[in-house]
Design a protein around this motif. Structure first.
Motif, PDB file in Angstrom:
ATOM      1  N   LEU A 110     -34.107   9.760   3.992  1.00  0.00           N
ATOM      2  CA  LEU A 110     -34.602   8.385   3.985  1.00  0.00           C
ATOM      3  C   LEU A 110     -33.459   7.384   3.870  1.00  0.00           C
ATOM      4  N   ASN A 111     -32.488   7.686   3.026  1.00  0.00           N
ATOM      5  CA  ASN A 111     -31.349   6.778   2.840  1.00  0.00           C
ATOM      6  C   ASN A 111     -30.485   6.671   4.088  1.00  0.00           C
ATOM      7  N   SER A 112     -30.461   7.718   4.899  1.00  0.00           N
ATOM      8  CA  SER A 112     -29.558   7.748   6.061  1.00  0.00           C
ATOM      9  C   SER A 112     -30.169   7.115   7.309  1.00  0.00           C
ATOM     10  N   GLN A 113     -31.463   6.802   7.269  1.00  0.00           N
ATOM     11  CA  GLN A 113     -32.099   6.200   8.442  1.00  0.00           C
ATOM     12  C   GLN A 113     -31.556   4.797   8.682  1.00  0.00           C
ATOM     13  N   LYS A 114     -31.479   4.402   9.939  1.00  0.00           N
ATOM     14  CA  LYS A 114     -30.924   3.093  10.291  1.00  0.00           C
ATOM     15  C   LYS A 114     -31.936   1.970  10.148  1.00  0.00           C
ATOM     16  N   GLY A 115     -33.209   2.260  10.350  1.00  0.00           N
ATOM     17  CA  GLY A 115     -34.225   1.223  10.240  1.00  0.00           C
ATOM     18  C   GLY A 115     -35.605   1.854  10.200  1.00  0.00           C
ATOM     19  N   ILE A 116     -36.287   1.810   9.056  1.00  0.00           N
ATOM     20  CA  ILE A 116     -37.595   2.427   8.899  1.00  0.00           C
ATOM     21  C   ILE A 116     -38.534   1.477   8.147  1.00  0.00           C
ATOM     22  N   THR A 117     -39.814   1.815   8.192  1.00  0.00           N
ATOM     23  CA  THR A 117     -40.829   1.127   7.409  1.00  0.00           C
ATOM     24  C   THR A 117     -41.447   2.132   6.453  1.00  0.00           C
ATOM     25  N   VAL A 118     -41.583   1.764   5.200  1.00  0.00           N
ATOM     26  CA  VAL A 118     -42.118   2.679   4.188  1.00  0.00           C
ATOM     27  C   VAL A 118     -43.360   2.062   3.555  1.00  0.00           C
ATOM     28  N   PHE A 119     -44.465   2.835   3.579  1.00  0.00           N
ATOM     29  CA  PHE A 119     -45.668   2.482   2.844  1.00  0.00           C
ATOM     30  C   PHE A 119     -45.615   3.249   1.521  1.00  0.00           C
ATOM     31  N   ALA A 120     -45.478   2.520   0.395  1.00  0.00           N
ATOM     32  CA  ALA A 120     -45.189   3.149  -0.891  1.00  0.00           C
ATOM     33  C   ALA A 120     -46.362   3.004  -1.848  1.00  0.00           C
ATOM     34  N   PRO A 121     -47.069   4.100  -2.171  1.00  0.00           N
ATOM     35  CA  PRO A 121     -48.151   4.022  -3.160  1.00  0.00           C
ATOM     36  C   PRO A 121     -47.605   3.818  -4.570  1.00  0.00           C
ATOM     37  N   TYR A 122     -48.260   2.999  -5.343  1.00  0.00           N
ATOM     38  CA  TYR A 122     -47.789   2.722  -6.703  1.00  0.00           C
ATOM     39  C   TYR A 122     -48.131   3.881  -7.637  1.00  0.00           C
ATOM     40  N   ASN A 123     -47.527   3.894  -8.818  1.00  0.00           N
ATOM     41  CA  ASN A 123     -47.701   5.005  -9.757  1.00  0.00           C
ATOM     42  C   ASN A 123     -49.167   5.316 -10.038  1.00  0.00           C
ATOM     43  N   GLY A 124     -49.978   4.285 -10.194  1.00  0.00           N
ATOM     44  CA  GLY A 124     -51.374   4.489 -10.552  1.00  0.00           C
ATOM     45  C   GLY A 124     -52.152   5.295  -9.537  1.00  0.00           C
ATOM     46  N   ALA A 125     -51.778   5.216  -8.254  1.00  0.00           N
ATOM     47  CA  ALA A 125     -52.466   6.001  -7.228  1.00  0.00           C
ATOM     48  C   ALA A 125     -52.282   7.490  -7.486  1.00  0.00           C
ATOM     49  N   PHE A 126     -51.055   7.875  -7.844  1.00  0.00           N
ATOM     50  CA  PHE A 126     -50.788   9.276  -8.154  1.00  0.00           C
ATOM     51  C   PHE A 126     -51.445   9.681  -9.474  1.00  0.00           C
ATOM     52  N   ASP A 127     -51.449   8.770 -10.447  1.00  0.00           N
ATOM     53  CA  ASP A 127     -52.086   9.062 -11.724  1.00  0.00           C
ATOM     54  C   ASP A 127     -53.565   9.365 -11.537  1.00  0.00           C
ATOM     55  N   GLU A 128     -54.240   8.561 -10.725  1.00  0.00           N
ATOM     56  CA  GLU A 128     -55.667   8.776 -10.487  1.00  0.00           C
ATOM     57  C   GLU A 128     -55.911  10.074  -9.733  1.00  0.00           C
ATOM     58  N   ALA A 129     -55.044  10.395  -8.777  1.00  0.00           N
ATOM     59  CA  ALA A 129     -55.185  11.644  -8.038  1.00  0.00           C
ATOM     60  C   ALA A 129     -55.029  12.838  -8.972  1.00  0.00           C
ATOM     61  N   LYS A 130     -54.030  12.773  -9.861  1.00  0.00           N
ATOM     62  CA  LYS A 130     -53.814  13.861 -10.812  1.00  0.00           C
ATOM     63  C   LYS A 130     -55.011  14.016 -11.723  1.00  0.00           C
ATOM     64  N   SER A 131     -55.556  12.919 -12.195  1.00  0.00           N
ATOM     65  CA  SER A 131     -56.695  12.971 -13.097  1.00  0.00           C
ATOM     66  C   SER A 131     -57.908  13.579 -12.416  1.00  0.00           C
ATOM     67  N   ALA A 132     -58.151  13.198 -11.171  1.00  0.00           N
ATOM     68  CA  ALA A 132     -59.318  13.686 -10.447  1.00  0.00           C
ATOM     69  C   ALA A 132     -59.148  15.126  -9.967  1.00  0.00           C
TER      70      ALA A 132
END
Length: 224
Positions: A110-132
């Motif tokens: 990811l760091n080496s890419q010249k130009g990208i777009t990243v859709f980044a889920p926030y911590n709470g999205a993962f927290d809810e997935a783990k809980s469920a």
């Protein structure tokens, strides 16, 4: 993850809502499970045609939750760094960073890419997935480097877009293959994954040295 676990994860992630690169795991959605109406963009000026943005282009209802000034994870701090390094400074993205680090070489890629777009889920999205999903199923996902790498790569577009460019494109192909559909407006874009689940942008047009980042309120799932 076993097939039954995967189906469970899809159903769970389809129900995730509200509040990533802009809301922390300890942050909760507004009462009733919905974010407050997004304010006007911080700047009405369009970003550069190549998808490169500046701090003045950042918009969204959760941008105010980013660290301020020059603190780690702030816009000023993240901007000069490549995207994986920038995310690693942000306390709001610790779960995403942990997942990226669990896949050997992904952060460097990811760091080496010249130009990208990243859709980044926030911590709470993962927290809810783990809980469920439960600790065992969630841990199995984190331990499966191939599946986890594919899921995370489904959040990366191998071309740099700002919000206006995404909406104009209408559909973009992810690094892992598969498409996401962009709807809404440049001031309030939406991202629909291969399962038909629609994520809202909580803080968009975040600049890093090699990527434009959009904080979203769901973990995106590919079709199939």
């Amino acid at each position: 993850m076993r097939k039954t676990q995967r189906f469970a994860a899809v159903g769970i992630l389809a129900a995730l809502a509200v509040a990533l690169a802009a809301c922390g795991g300890s942050e909760q959605p507004a009462a009733g499970g919905a974010m407050a109406a997004p304010p006007a963009p911080m700047s009405a000026a369009p970003a550069a045609a190549d998808g490169v943005t500046t701090n003045a282009d950042v918009f969204g209802p959760a941008c105010g939750k980013l660290p301020q000034g020059d603190a780690p994870g702030s816009l000023n701090n993240m901007g000069p760094q490549p995207v994986a390094s920038a995310a690693s400074t942000n306390p709001l993205l610790t779960t995403l960073v942990t997942a990226v680090k669990a896949v050997p070489g992904l952060a460097d890629t990811l760091n080496s890419q010249k130009g990208i777009t990243v859709f980044a889920p926030y911590n709470g999205a993962f927290d809810e997935a783990k809980s469920a999903m439960g600790d065992e199923a969630f841990s199995a996902l984190l331990a499966d480097q191939q599946q986890l790498g594919g899921l995370l790569s489904y959040h990366v577009v191998p071309k740099r877009y700002d919000a206006e460019g995404l909406v104009e494109a209408g559909k973009v192909t992810e690094l892992a293959g598969g498409d996401v559909t962009i709807g809404g407006t440049a001031a309030a874009p939406t991202v629909t994954d291969g399962q038909g689940n629609t994520a809202n942008v909580l803080c968009g047009n975040i600049p890093t040295s090699n990527a434009t980042v959009f904080v979203i309120d769901k973990v995106l799932m590919p079709a199939g």
